[in-house]
Write a protein that holds these residues in place. Structure first.
Motif, short mmCIF file in Angstrom:
data_model
loop_
_atom_site.label_atom_id
_atom_site.label_comp_id
_atom_site.label_asym_id
_atom_site.label_seq_id
_atom_site.Cartn_x
_atom_site.Cartn_y
_atom_site.Cartn_z
N HIS A 1 11.24 93.41 108.41
CA HIS A 1 11.75 92.66 109.56
C HIS A 1 11.70 91.15 109.30
O HIS A 1 12.64 90.42 109.62
N ILE A 2 10.60 90.69 108.76
CA ILE A 2 10.43 89.26 108.50
C ILE A 2 11.45 88.78 107.47
O ILE A 2 12.10 87.75 107.65
N GLN A 3 11.60 89.54 106.38
CA GLN A 3 12.52 89.15 105.31
C GLN A 3 13.97 89.13 105.76
O GLN A 3 14.76 88.27 105.37
N GLN A 4 14.33 90.09 106.60
CA GLN A 4 15.74 90.24 106.99
C GLN A 4 16.17 89.30 108.11
O GLN A 4 17.36 89.01 108.24
N THR A 5 15.24 88.82 108.91
CA THR A 5 15.65 88.11 110.13
C THR A 5 15.05 86.72 110.29
O THR A 5 15.35 86.05 111.29
N THR A 6 14.23 86.26 109.35
CA THR A 6 13.60 84.94 109.52
C THR A 6 13.65 84.13 108.23
O THR A 6 13.97 84.65 107.16
N ASN A 7 13.29 82.85 108.36
CA ASN A 7 13.08 81.98 107.20
C ASN A 7 11.60 81.75 106.96
O ASN A 7 11.20 80.79 106.30
N TRP A 8 10.76 82.61 107.51
CA TRP A 8 9.32 82.44 107.40
C TRP A 8 8.84 82.76 105.98
O TRP A 8 9.44 83.56 105.26
N GLN A 9 7.73 82.14 105.62
CA GLN A 9 7.09 82.40 104.34
C GLN A 9 5.94 83.37 104.57
O GLN A 9 5.00 83.09 105.32
N LEU A 10 6.01 84.55 103.94
CA LEU A 10 4.93 85.52 104.04
C LEU A 10 3.88 85.17 102.99
O LEU A 10 4.09 85.35 101.79
N ILE A 11 2.73 84.65 103.43
CA ILE A 11 1.72 84.16 102.49
C ILE A 11 0.82 85.27 101.97
O ILE A 11 0.10 85.08 100.98
N GLY A 12 0.84 86.45 102.63
CA GLY A 12 0.01 87.52 102.15
C GLY A 12 0.13 88.79 102.97
O GLY A 12 0.57 88.75 104.12
#
Length: 236
Positions: free
Chosen positions: A21-32
């Protein structure tokens, strides 16, 4: 909007779904991606997180216990299959409470709330730490009038003018509502193309209308996510 986020959950499939969900819909950086609370604490020593997606039922330390160890500037979105913890979750710096399995529709609603919160600084600690600035002046004709923020109810836009409504009086000033919205922070928020309200003066919210004193103010779809993100911070 760019935010740093961390997923903490002992269920690999739940982690994968949330990551997608995060990868497909946001520009957020997943730190871990951490599978228990101790891993999360170690990760946070090395990386800054704005938002932690936090499961509740985990071994060693559960999500509530971990939440109590996080700095107040790290915001939390609880992710769990158990609805009974919802009320207790708002004892922490909680932005939302997502029930598993987390659908894309529900995640998108949470994303709106999260980004609105960071965009406007709408969190309890920010509201409570604001310096005391309890008045401002407005120009009405040739007169400069002193308006106390604590007495201000709402602003109503009328083309080239704005009606400033307080518990004592109404003043018409030559100014656009957009300019006022850009100068004010919480607890003031725009709720309609024609209205900015003082949330501390709200009596109730019913049928997409905000009731302040004897005024029924419409809440438009355009401004609803930001408004509800602010109101969410005051839920019991």
């Amino acid at each position: 909007m760019s935010l740093n986020c961390l997923i903490v959950d002992d269920e690999p499939n739940a982690v994968k779904l949330l990551e997608l969900h995060i990868q497909q819909t946001t520009n957020w950086q997943l730190i871990g991606k951490c599978y228990n609370a101790l891993e999360a604490l170690e990760c946070l020593k090395q990386h800054k997180a704005d938002v932690v997606f936090l499961d509740i039922n985990m071994p060693q330390l559960n999500g509530m216990e971990l939440a109590g160890l996080l700095p107040s500037n790290v915001k939390i979105v609880f992710t769990t299959a158990h609805s009974e913890f919802a009320a207790a979750s708002y004892n922490y710096q909680t932005l939302d409470y997502l029930l598993k399995p987390i659908t894309l529709t529900r995640f998108l609603a949470a994303r709106q709330k999260i980004e609105a919160s960071f965009r406007h600084g709408i969190t309890l600690d920010k509201i409570e730490e604001q310096p005391e600035q309890d008045y401002f002046f407005v120009k009405s004709g040739k007169t400069l009038l002193r308006i106390r923020l604590s007495e201000l109810l709402y602003f109503e836009g009328e083309k080239e003018y704005v009606r400033v409504v307080t518990i004592r009086e109404e003043v018409l000033v030559y100014k656009r509502l957009k300019e006022i919205a850009e100068q004010l922070g919480a607890p003031f928020i725009r709720v309609h193309n024609s209205y900015i309200v003082n949330t501390s003066q709200i009596e109730k919210i019913l049928d997409n209308h905000i009731h302040i004193a004897d005024k029924r103010i419409p809440l438009s779809e355009k401004f609803r996510p930001d408004f509800m993100a602010l109101i969410q911070q005051r839920f019991l």
